[in-house]
Structure formats: structure tokens, C-alpha cells
Design a protein around this motif. Sequence first.
Motif, mmCIF file in Angstrom:
data_model
loop_
_atom_site.group_PDB
_atom_site.id
_atom_site.type_symbol
_atom_site.label_atom_id
_atom_site.label_comp_id
_atom_site.label_asym_id
_atom_site.label_seq_id
_atom_site.Cartn_x
_atom_site.Cartn_y
_atom_site.Cartn_z
ATOM 1 N N PHE A 195 13.748 -5.251 36.002
ATOM 2 C CA PHE A 195 13.292 -4.450 37.876
ATOM 3 C C PHE A 195 14.554 -3.829 37.741
ATOM 4 C CE2 PHE A 195 16.178 -8.390 38.755
ATOM 5 C CZ PHE A 195 16.432 -8.026 39.840
ATOM 6 N N GLU A 196 14.083 -2.847 38.117
ATOM 7 C CA GLU A 196 15.154 -1.793 38.862
ATOM 8 C C GLU A 196 15.328 -1.415 40.157
ATOM 9 O OE1 GLU A 196 17.217 0.737 38.757
ATOM 10 O OE2 GLU A 196 17.730 1.166 36.295
ATOM 11 N N HIS A 197 15.934 -0.293 40.780
ATOM 12 C CA HIS A 197 15.960 -0.056 42.302
ATOM 13 C C HIS A 197 15.310 0.989 42.726
ATOM 14 C CE1 HIS A 197 18.706 -3.820 41.177
ATOM 15 N NE2 HIS A 197 17.948 -3.558 42.800
ATOM 16 N N PHE A 198 14.723 0.962 44.123
ATOM 17 C CA PHE A 198 14.225 2.276 44.437
ATOM 18 C C PHE A 198 14.955 2.467 46.066
ATOM 19 C CE2 PHE A 198 11.669 4.859 47.566
ATOM 20 C CZ PHE A 198 11.780 6.076 46.543
ATOM 21 N N GLY A 199 16.464 2.963 45.973
ATOM 22 C CA GLY A 199 17.193 2.674 46.619
ATOM 23 C C GLY A 199 18.041 1.455 46.784
ATOM 24 N N PRO A 252 14.151 -3.195 45.000
ATOM 25 C CA PRO A 252 13.812 -4.237 43.752
ATOM 26 C C PRO A 252 12.317 -3.519 43.384
ATOM 27 C CG PRO A 252 14.156 -6.151 44.896
ATOM 28 C CD PRO A 252 15.017 -4.938 45.866
ATOM 29 N N CYS A 253 12.319 -3.057 42.246
ATOM 30 C CA CYS A 253 10.917 -2.308 41.852
ATOM 31 C C CYS A 253 10.576 -3.293 40.833
ATOM 32 C CB CYS A 253 10.779 -0.818 42.572
ATOM 33 S SG CYS A 253 11.762 0.384 41.704
ATOM 34 N N ILE A 254 9.495 -2.530 39.781
ATOM 35 C CA ILE A 254 9.437 -3.617 38.778
ATOM 36 C C ILE A 254 7.911 -1.598 38.113
ATOM 37 C CG2 ILE A 254 9.955 -5.435 38.699
ATOM 38 C CD1 ILE A 254 7.409 -5.611 39.054
ATOM 39 N N LEU A 255 7.800 -2.294 36.863
ATOM 40 C CA LEU A 255 6.742 -0.997 36.222
ATOM 41 C C LEU A 255 6.186 -1.988 35.531
ATOM 42 C CD1 LEU A 255 5.304 1.815 36.501
ATOM 43 C CD2 LEU A 255 6.656 2.228 34.424
ATOM 44 N N CYS A 256 4.931 -1.663 35.933
ATOM 45 C CA CYS A 256 3.981 -2.885 34.481
ATOM 46 C C CYS A 256 2.942 -2.028 34.205
ATOM 47 C CB CYS A 256 3.249 -3.923 35.266
ATOM 48 S SG CYS A 256 4.010 -5.066 35.890
ATOM 49 N N GLY A 257 2.189 -1.751 33.325
ATOM 50 C CA GLY A 257 1.046 -0.987 32.472
ATOM 51 C C GLY A 257 -0.024 -1.643 33.644
ATOM 52 N N TYR A 258 -0.627 -0.880 33.766
ATOM 53 C CA TYR A 258 -1.972 -0.806 34.700
ATOM 54 C C TYR A 258 -3.286 -1.494 33.575
ATOM 55 C CZ TYR A 258 -5.949 0.867 37.353
ATOM 56 O OH TYR A 258 -7.081 0.985 38.302
ATOM 57 N N LEU A 259 -3.777 -2.805 34.370
ATOM 58 C CA LEU A 259 -4.655 -3.735 33.680
ATOM 59 C C LEU A 259 -6.084 -3.023 33.749
ATOM 60 C CD1 LEU A 259 -3.720 -6.546 34.882
ATOM 61 C CD2 LEU A 259 -2.566 -5.798 32.917
ATOM 62 N N PRO A 260 -6.978 -2.507 32.322
ATOM 63 C CA PRO A 260 -8.057 -2.329 32.468
ATOM 64 C C PRO A 260 -9.311 -3.223 33.171
ATOM 65 C CG PRO A 260 -7.977 -3.869 30.241
ATOM 66 C CD PRO A 260 -6.787 -3.386 30.706
ATOM 67 N N GLY A 284 12.125 7.307 34.965
ATOM 68 C CA GLY A 284 12.362 8.265 33.596
ATOM 69 C C GLY A 284 13.329 6.496 33.912
ATOM 70 N N ARG A 285 13.270 5.552 33.604
ATOM 71 C CA ARG A 285 14.445 4.791 34.072
ATOM 72 C C ARG A 285 13.685 3.266 32.892
ATOM 73 N NH1 ARG A 285 16.283 3.532 40.214
ATOM 74 N NH2 ARG A 285 16.919 5.305 40.772
ATOM 75 N N TRP A 286 12.699 4.265 32.389
ATOM 76 C CA TRP A 286 11.952 3.250 31.948
ATOM 77 C C TRP A 286 11.004 3.655 31.001
ATOM 78 C CZ3 TRP A 286 11.275 2.266 36.820
ATOM 79 C CH2 TRP A 286 10.972 0.864 37.779
ATOM 80 N N ASN A 287 10.736 3.979 29.034
ATOM 81 C CA ASN A 287 10.143 4.651 28.368
ATOM 82 C C ASN A 287 8.956 4.636 28.957
ATOM 83 O OD1 ASN A 287 12.380 5.469 26.271
ATOM 84 N ND2 ASN A 287 12.619 2.895 26.190
ATOM 85 N N ALA A 288 8.401 5.605 29.711
ATOM 86 C CA ALA A 288 6.845 4.873 29.911
ATOM 87 C C ALA A 288 6.171 6.425 30.068
ATOM 88 C CB ALA A 288 6.983 4.433 31.780
ATOM 89 N N GLY A 289 6.592 7.307 29.827
ATOM 90 C CA GLY A 289 6.223 9.308 29.219
ATOM 91 C C GLY A 289 6.603 9.135 30.199
ATOM 92 N N ARG A 290 6.387 11.131 30.881
ATOM 93 C CA ARG A 290 6.723 12.344 31.641
ATOM 94 C C ARG A 290 5.581 11.956 32.874
ATOM 95 N NH1 ARG A 290 4.928 16.672 32.487
ATOM 96 N NH2 ARG A 290 3.130 16.798 30.211
ATOM 97 N N PHE A 291 6.494 11.546 34.423
ATOM 98 C CA PHE A 291 5.296 12.026 35.197
ATOM 99 C C PHE A 291 4.205 12.810 35.263
ATOM 100 C CE2 PHE A 291 5.293 13.093 39.582
ATOM 101 C CZ PHE A 291 4.779 11.861 40.348
ATOM 102 N N GLU A 292 3.508 12.565 36.029
ATOM 103 C CA GLU A 292 1.865 13.107 36.360
ATOM 104 C C GLU A 292 2.299 12.964 37.735
ATOM 105 O OE1 GLU A 292 -1.229 12.406 32.880
ATOM 106 O OE2 GLU A 292 0.727 13.701 31.327
#
Length: 327
Positions: free
Chosen positions: A90-94, A97-105, A17-25
Motif C-alpha cells: 500500500f501507499e499513502h494519500f496524505g 493509506p491507499c491501494i490500487l487494484c485491477g478493475y474486475l470485469p 505514478g507510485r505504481w506501474n499502472a500506466g499514465r493517468f487519464e
Amino acid sequence: MAVFTKITPSEAAALIGRWNAGRFESLEPIATGIENTNYVINTDAGRWVLTVFEKLTDESLPFYLSLMEHLAQHGCRVASPLRTVNGDLFEHFGSKPCILCGYLPGEDGRRVSQKGCASMGETLARMHLAVSDFRLSLDNPRGLVWWIKTIPVILPRIPESLRPDLAHELQAQIALQGSPDWKSLPAGACHCDLFRNNAKLADVGTAQERVTGVFDFFFAGCVPFVYDLAVTMNDWCSDPATGAFRPELTSAFLSAYNAVRPLSGLERKMWRGALCAAAFRFWVSRLTDFYMPREAELLHPLDPEEFHRVLRDRQTCALPWPEGEGL
């Protein structure tokens, strides 16, 4: 990329939810690698890769993430961090630090062909050209300084038969990298770890085979471009059983690279030294991981002997141009 940090689905949903990445599935752990924790995250907007950094700090991350973003903005086919809703890299988990990248095809580059090598050669050359205006700087985190520090620590733990080769090449690299020629090589911010499992390819096995993206920049540093080229070719173009170059792959890779960024005479003169440096870097790091392993779920230390074979080959192998001469 091993699983050091466990994340539950509910924790992942809150984090995404900290990114504009859609609703988690859903989330899936990624088993390969030895440094960071990676998950594939599925949302209603697509697929993403979440990386949790086990060693890198808030202070060190901006170089790597800015380099990825810079390359993407210059048209290079690389994974780039998605900015958070607050505009951060970047953000943090606990506390991590952590990041979110698009999944490469595509699929990873474990199946090697001349087409794939040519595409990687072109891609790497464009990355080297693109950093001409990248202003951040960081020394190679697995370079000469790290070797000098690490080898005395691992030496008592490795088989005695390996110690002479390790000591010999370390002294050779100290001399090489202290030379005026090495210090004069064209250099910049480079991936420094662009193995086949750090790239994705599409249409593998066809005439349209091509690199769709490069990822995992977290050993990047400022090095001679010819060293980064050697790191990549030592993996993409070698026969794992013997360590020797496969001529058809080497030719395809070098031709494609040179068509975009021709190697200078000095770079060709220093080619053998760069090949040996690149092989030595991964022999030392694999020895460290093998004989001083860390605990992690799904962790599989890689065989150090593979790059010992590569190093021995590069010390004497034939070169594609006259020994010690530029063209």
C-alpha cells in the motif's frame, strides 16, 4: 466506498505514478458503500480501483491485503492489490493509506439468479479451502466483542420498539458463541461481508453466468466458515421484501458450495445459529450507520429494517436438514 476524501485529477496523476499502472487519464468516484473512499482510475494501461482507507491504519492493513494476495495466488477469483514500484502492498494519500487494484470485469451481483448463486457458492468454498495455509490472524472486527460495545451506545438512539429484539438476540449470541460447539467449528480467514455488491459477474442472465471476482475485504476476519457462508447467503439468497430465503437460490448456492467443500455435521448442526449471527451483525451495523451517520459525499445509509426482517425469519425458518442434526 463513499467519497470521504476528495482527490483532484492532478493529485491522482501524481499518486498513480507510485505504481506501474500506466499514465493517468481520468478518475471517477464510486458512490456506493459507507466505509472507504473509492475511485475508478483510467490509465493508458487499463482500469484500476483506488481505495483510500478512512479508518484502517498501517498496522491493520497487512492482514486484509495479504489475505487478498494469498487468495489470488491460490487461484481464487478476487481483487488483489498491485504492489508499488517499491514492492509495498500500500501507499499513502496524505496521511491515509491507499491501494490500487485491477478493475474486475463484469457487473455487480445485484441481479440474482440460480446460476449466479451457484457460481458464488463454488467461489466461496474455494476461498475457504485456500486459507488453510494462511498464517495471519485477526478477530472478526464486527463480531461479538463489537456488538457488546456498540449496542449500549446506539440503544438510546433507536426506536424503543426495536430494543427487546436487539437485547434478546445479543444474549442468544453470547450463549451460542461461548459454547464448545461454536468454538469447535472449522474456521479461518474469511471475507465476512461478501454481499452481491462486493462481487462481479459476467454473462448475467445467460447459461454462462459466473462470478468473475470478489473485492472489498476490509471487514475480513477469522471466523467459522459456516458463519461466512451464512453472511453471504443471507444477502444472495433472500427476498428483500420479506427477509425469507428463496428456496431455488438457496438450493443452488448450497449444492455448489458442498460440491467443493462439504459441510461437516457440526456445521449443519450450528447452521441456524450462524444464520442468526450473520443477520444480527448487519442489523446492528446498519442501525449504527443509520442513527449515528458520518458525513460524506454520496453517502447513502442502508435500511436497517431489511436485516431485522432477515433475523426474524432465520430464527424460525425451515432448514435444509433436520434441526440440530448433522448428516
